[in-house]
Scaffold this motif. Structure first.
Motif, PDB file in Angstrom:
ATOM      1  N   ARG A  27     -33.362  32.897   3.499  1.00  0.00           N
ATOM      2  CA  ARG A  27     -33.049  32.509   2.108  1.00  0.00           C
ATOM      3  C   ARG A  27     -31.661  33.003   1.713  1.00  0.00           C
ATOM      4  O   ARG A  27     -30.884  32.275   1.090  1.00  0.00           O
ATOM      5  CB  ARG A  27     -34.116  33.077   1.162  1.00  0.00           C
ATOM      6  CG  ARG A  27     -33.851  32.799  -0.287  1.00  0.00           C
ATOM      7  CD  ARG A  27     -33.982  31.321  -0.607  1.00  0.00           C
ATOM      8  NE  ARG A  27     -33.747  31.137  -2.040  1.00  0.00           N
ATOM      9  CZ  ARG A  27     -33.192  30.074  -2.571  1.00  0.00           C
ATOM     10  NH1 ARG A  27     -32.825  29.068  -1.807  1.00  0.00           N
ATOM     11  NH2 ARG A  27     -33.008  29.989  -3.866  1.00  0.00           N
ATOM     12  N   SER A  28     -31.303  34.243   2.056  1.00  0.00           N
ATOM     13  CA  SER A  28     -29.976  34.783   1.751  1.00  0.00           C
ATOM     14  C   SER A  28     -28.889  33.982   2.464  1.00  0.00           C
ATOM     15  O   SER A  28     -27.832  33.702   1.898  1.00  0.00           O
ATOM     16  CB  SER A  28     -29.870  36.252   2.147  1.00  0.00           C
ATOM     17  OG  SER A  28     -30.664  37.047   1.314  1.00  0.00           O
ATOM     18  N   ALA A  29     -29.133  33.602   3.717  1.00  0.00           N
ATOM     19  CA  ALA A  29     -28.158  32.811   4.471  1.00  0.00           C
ATOM     20  C   ALA A  29     -27.947  31.456   3.798  1.00  0.00           C
ATOM     21  O   ALA A  29     -26.810  30.973   3.687  1.00  0.00           O
ATOM     22  CB  ALA A  29     -28.627  32.621   5.905  1.00  0.00           C
ATOM     23  N   GLU A  30     -29.021  30.848   3.304  1.00  0.00           N
ATOM     24  CA  GLU A  30     -28.915  29.567   2.611  1.00  0.00           C
ATOM     25  C   GLU A  30     -28.071  29.706   1.340  1.00  0.00           C
ATOM     26  O   GLU A  30     -27.201  28.879   1.050  1.00  0.00           O
ATOM     27  CB  GLU A  30     -30.318  29.076   2.258  1.00  0.00           C
ATOM     28  CG  GLU A  30     -30.361  27.775   1.486  1.00  0.00           C
ATOM     29  CD  GLU A  30     -31.786  27.418   1.075  1.00  0.00           C
ATOM     30  OE1 GLU A  30     -31.909  26.671   0.092  1.00  0.00           O
ATOM     31  OE2 GLU A  30     -32.750  27.886   1.713  1.00  0.00           O
ATOM     32  N   HIS A  32     -25.784  32.063   0.737  1.00  0.00           N
ATOM     33  CA  HIS A  32     -24.403  32.385   1.124  1.00  0.00           C
ATOM     34  C   HIS A  32     -23.607  31.129   1.450  1.00  0.00           C
ATOM     35  O   HIS A  32     -22.418  31.045   1.165  1.00  0.00           O
ATOM     36  CB  HIS A  32     -24.385  33.342   2.320  1.00  0.00           C
ATOM     37  CG  HIS A  32     -24.344  34.779   1.932  1.00  0.00           C
ATOM     38  ND1 HIS A  32     -23.180  35.471   1.754  1.00  0.00           N
ATOM     39  CD2 HIS A  32     -25.351  35.648   1.667  1.00  0.00           C
ATOM     40  CE1 HIS A  32     -23.451  36.702   1.404  1.00  0.00           C
ATOM     41  NE2 HIS A  32     -24.768  36.842   1.345  1.00  0.00           N
ATOM     42  N   ARG A  33     -24.252  30.143   2.069  1.00  0.00           N
ATOM     43  CA  ARG A  33     -23.560  28.891   2.409  1.00  0.00           C
ATOM     44  C   ARG A  33     -23.133  28.135   1.158  1.00  0.00           C
ATOM     45  O   ARG A  33     -22.169  27.381   1.173  1.00  0.00           O
ATOM     46  CB  ARG A  33     -24.459  28.011   3.276  1.00  0.00           C
ATOM     47  CG  ARG A  33     -24.490  28.420   4.727  1.00  0.00           C
ATOM     48  CD  ARG A  33     -25.152  27.365   5.595  1.00  0.00           C
ATOM     49  NE  ARG A  33     -26.598  27.261   5.355  1.00  0.00           N
ATOM     50  CZ  ARG A  33     -27.522  28.037   5.921  1.00  0.00           C
ATOM     51  NH1 ARG A  33     -27.161  28.980   6.771  1.00  0.00           N
ATOM     52  NH2 ARG A  33     -28.800  27.879   5.657  1.00  0.00           N
ATOM     53  N   LYS A  34     -23.831  28.342   0.040  1.00  0.00           N
ATOM     54  CA  LYS A  34     -23.520  27.631  -1.204  1.00  0.00           C
ATOM     55  C   LYS A  34     -22.428  28.315  -2.028  1.00  0.00           C
ATOM     56  O   LYS A  34     -21.902  27.714  -2.956  1.00  0.00           O
ATOM     57  CB  LYS A  34     -24.778  27.492  -2.047  1.00  0.00           C
ATOM     58  CG  LYS A  34     -25.815  26.595  -1.393  1.00  0.00           C
ATOM     59  CD  LYS A  34     -27.041  26.461  -2.236  1.00  0.00           C
ATOM     60  CE  LYS A  34     -28.041  25.535  -1.538  1.00  0.00           C
ATOM     61  NZ  LYS A  34     -29.236  25.306  -2.335  1.00  0.00           N
ATOM     62  N   PRO A  37     -15.666  30.013  -1.365  1.00  0.00           N
ATOM     63  CA  PRO A  37     -14.863  31.123  -0.845  1.00  0.00           C
ATOM     64  C   PRO A  37     -14.049  31.771  -1.962  1.00  0.00           C
ATOM     65  O   PRO A  37     -13.572  31.079  -2.869  1.00  0.00           O
ATOM     66  CB  PRO A  37     -13.953  30.462   0.197  1.00  0.00           C
ATOM     67  CG  PRO A  37     -14.005  29.008  -0.096  1.00  0.00           C
ATOM     68  CD  PRO A  37     -15.268  28.731  -0.822  1.00  0.00           C
TER      69      PRO A  37
END
Length: 113
Positions: A27-30, A32-34, A37
């Motif tokens: 869930r955290s990785a998902e 982070h992708r959103k 930068p």
């Protein structure tokens, strides 16, 4: 190799190379992708204090033309006086400190127009 804990992962260093490794739940990785930068702040028109210290002299005034390499201030830190020079040509817009002021690292000393 040196491994140090960091928020959400580790910082790994080997000689001059450094890498941040994230260890995330799915869930955290998902999420982070959103995230967009992070943009670095534009400091091209600023002269910042490179260290905390005491302003000994400030050799410019608002409206003065400054050439690249010209000394604009002297900051004393740890009993050493450090000459701060302009990195580019410009016209002084504002002066953020005065002689005798204590400044922090990355505090604005001079702003160009």
């Amino acid at each position: 190799v040196a491994v140090k804990p960091a928020p959400e992962g580790f910082v790994i260093r080997h000689r001059a190379a450094s890498a941040k490794v994230l260890v995330l739940t799915p869930r955290s990785a998902e999420l982070h992708r959103k995230l967009p930068p992070k943009q670095a702040a534009d400091t091209s028109k600023l002269i910042l204090s490179p260290m905390p210290g005491l302003v000994v002299t400030l050799d410019v005034v608002p409206g003065q033309a400054v050439r690249a390499g010209q000394a604009v201030a002297v900051v004393e830190a740890m009993k050493m006086q450090n000459i701060i020079r302009a990195e580019r040509d410009g016209l002084v817009k504002t002066v953020g400190a005065k002689p005798g002021d204590s400044v922090a690292a990355d505090e604005v000393l001079v702003e160009f127009a």
